[in-house]
Design a protein around this motif. Structure first.
Motif, mmCIF file in Angstrom:
data_model
loop_
_atom_site.group_PDB
_atom_site.id
_atom_site.type_symbol
_atom_site.label_atom_id
_atom_site.label_comp_id
_atom_site.label_asym_id
_atom_site.label_seq_id
_atom_site.Cartn_x
_atom_site.Cartn_y
_atom_site.Cartn_z
ATOM 1 N N TYR A 236 1.156 -7.340 -1.663
ATOM 2 C CA TYR A 236 1.216 -5.936 -2.085
ATOM 3 C C TYR A 236 2.610 -5.366 -1.866
ATOM 4 C CZ TYR A 236 0.213 -0.928 -2.187
ATOM 5 O OH TYR A 236 0.236 0.423 -2.476
ATOM 6 N N THR A 240 3.959 -5.393 -5.629
ATOM 7 C CA THR A 240 3.590 -4.064 -6.103
ATOM 8 C C THR A 240 4.620 -3.016 -5.698
ATOM 9 O OG1 THR A 240 1.243 -4.635 -5.979
ATOM 10 C CG2 THR A 240 1.785 -2.295 -6.111
ATOM 11 N N LEU A 241 5.054 -3.051 -4.437
ATOM 12 C CA LEU A 241 6.000 -2.044 -3.948
ATOM 13 C C LEU A 241 7.458 -2.476 -4.060
ATOM 14 C CD1 LEU A 241 4.140 -0.758 -0.745
ATOM 15 C CD2 LEU A 241 3.955 0.031 -3.107
ATOM 16 N N LEU A 294 -2.097 3.598 -0.269
ATOM 17 C CA LEU A 294 -2.187 3.314 -1.700
ATOM 18 C C LEU A 294 -1.669 4.490 -2.533
ATOM 19 C CD1 LEU A 294 -5.693 1.566 -1.849
ATOM 20 C CD2 LEU A 294 -3.452 0.475 -2.102
ATOM 21 N N HIS A 297 2.449 4.872 -1.983
ATOM 22 C CA HIS A 297 3.165 3.847 -2.756
ATOM 23 C C HIS A 297 4.605 3.662 -2.262
ATOM 24 C CE1 HIS A 297 2.782 1.263 -6.292
ATOM 25 N NE2 HIS A 297 4.044 1.514 -6.566
ATOM 26 N N ASP A 298 4.727 3.465 -0.951
ATOM 27 C CA ASP A 298 6.044 3.302 -0.320
ATOM 28 C C ASP A 298 5.933 2.193 0.727
ATOM 29 O OD1 ASP A 298 8.847 4.473 0.495
ATOM 30 O OD2 ASP A 298 7.685 4.327 2.360
ATOM 31 N N SER A 364 -3.290 -2.695 -6.567
ATOM 32 C CA SER A 364 -3.560 -1.393 -5.947
ATOM 33 C C SER A 364 -5.023 -1.006 -6.117
ATOM 34 C CB SER A 364 -2.658 -0.311 -6.553
ATOM 35 O OG SER A 364 -1.310 -0.542 -6.226
#
Length: 387
Positions: A236, A240-241, A294, A297-298, A364
């Motif tokens: 993640y 994602t991040l 979530l 988002h950092d 996410s």
């Protein structure tokens, strides 16, 4: 005012809990070292992701196969003898793992790992329950804190050894000797733990009642979440991040560290706040923390969020195991075997479920499952009469 860690100090001064704590550490230390070398196994055997996934199914399969009658074996052999023998069999597993040369040997060795982990896992939790009764004070949470501590140390050592390009075989042989020799030189464990209160022997697998099913469902949800976070938190952060490489492993490190802290203080908190309140509150804290990370988002918010999820989860499993062990009509061993069997299925299916949802809808959204299951744990906690 009593020190927050006065209970931990007592834990290490008591012979029973100290020996038991070392066994919890040894168990997770072996597991942590093995996990750190899985990428090397994958590379050396030229396995695809799918093939590795199939091979890794051996461990949960082995545990599920043996857990249904482990309680009966412990009752038959006695707590001390089974604690000594099952621990020795599990601590021998790195010797098996050191000789993996093919997919078939990987599968066979992991089935052995799963069988012996199932045996040792049931008996050390049953022993913890017996020590709680003898001392008339809770130690289960601290025992699980020792497990978290051992897992952190094992994973860290395994990563360092892998980074030094030390071959798999000498590494795992060294780990096995380091934990197995002290156990083999301590046969007094048999006599010591056989002095604990001996429950009435039950024959065969005991069908769970509604109370045990509720406890098992909560444990299933926790283990599913733990498996999902262990396998997907780093992914993640990285994919994602788009976080910096040095942050990728920090999410699970924070999760494990705060889980250990929560478990070391759990036996002090349980008498003050009660088991029900800690389960309900822990589930809600985890749900809120997971939701926040979530949404924000950092990367740094994710690290803090995963850490607080670990804190929320920390006391729940020890409380569930302790309550199961005290369920009327069951031996501690048979009750823990029921809960362990059902909960381990959650750990087994969690990562694939997250992967399937992620493939279709994104990671996410897949991790929202952790939020939902955390809320469900709190809801189940309102219905359980904790013992």
């Amino acid at each position: 005012m009593t020190s927050p860690f006065a209970h931990v100090k007592f834990y290490f001064y008591n012979t029973y809990s100290r020996v038991l704590g070392l066994l919890f550490v040894a168990n997770s230390f072996v597991f942590g070292n093995w996990v750190a070398r899985i990428p090397d196994i994958k590379e050396s055997l030229w396995l695809t992701d799918a093939a590795l996934g199939m091979g890794l199914l051996g461990a949960p399969l082995g545990s599920i196969l043996v857990m249904s009658f482990t309680g009966w074996l412990v009752s038959l052999m006695g707590l001390g003898r089974s604690l000594y023998l099952f621990s020795a069999l599990f601590l021998l597993s790195p010797v098996m793992l050191a000789n993996i040369t093919s997919f078939n040997s990987l599968l066979a060795c992991l089935i052995y790992l799963g069988i012996t982990e199932g045996l040792m896992g049931v008996v050390i939790n049953a022993a913890a329950n017996g020590v709680e009764k003898k001392l008339e004070r809770p130690i289960m949470s601290t025992c699980h804190g020792m497990w978290s501590l051992g897992a952190m140390m094992g994973a860290a050592m395994g990563s360092v050894i892998a980074g030094l390009n030390i071959a798999l075989r000498p590494h795992l042989l060294m780990i096995s000797l380091a934990v197995l020799i002290p156990l083999l030189l301590s046969p007094k464990i048999i006599q010591m733990f056989d002095t604990l209160p001996s429950p009435e022997q039950k024959k065969g697998f005991q069908k769970p009642n509604m109370a045990l099913l509720a406890i098992s469902l909560a444990a299933f949800s926790i283990f599913l979440n733990e498996g999902a976070i262990a396998d997907w938190s780093a992914v993640y952060l990285r994919e994602t991040l788009k976080s910096d490489p040095y942050l990728v492993g920090m999410a699970y490190a924070g999760y494990a560290m705060f889980m250990a802290i929560g478990r070391f203080t759990g036996d002090m908190l349980i008498p003050k706040f009660g088991k029900k309140n800690l389960v309900i509150g822990g589930g809600l804290l985890s749900a809120l923390s997971m939701s926040a990370l979530l949404i924000l988002h950092d990367p740094w918010a994710a690290i803090v969020g995963f850490s607080l999820v670990g804190l929320g989860f920390s006391c729940i499993v020890p409380i569930l195991y302790s309550s199961a062990a005290n369920e009327p009509g069951y031996t501690a061993e048979s009750a823990i075997a029921v809960v362990s069997t059902i909960s381990f299925i959650g750990f087994f299916i969690g990562p694939p479920i997250i992967g399937f949802i992620s493939e279709q809808y994104g990671l996410s959204l897949a991790l929202v499952l952790v939020v939902g299951l955390s809320i469900m744990i709190s809801a189940i906690g309102t219905m359980i009469q904790f013992k």
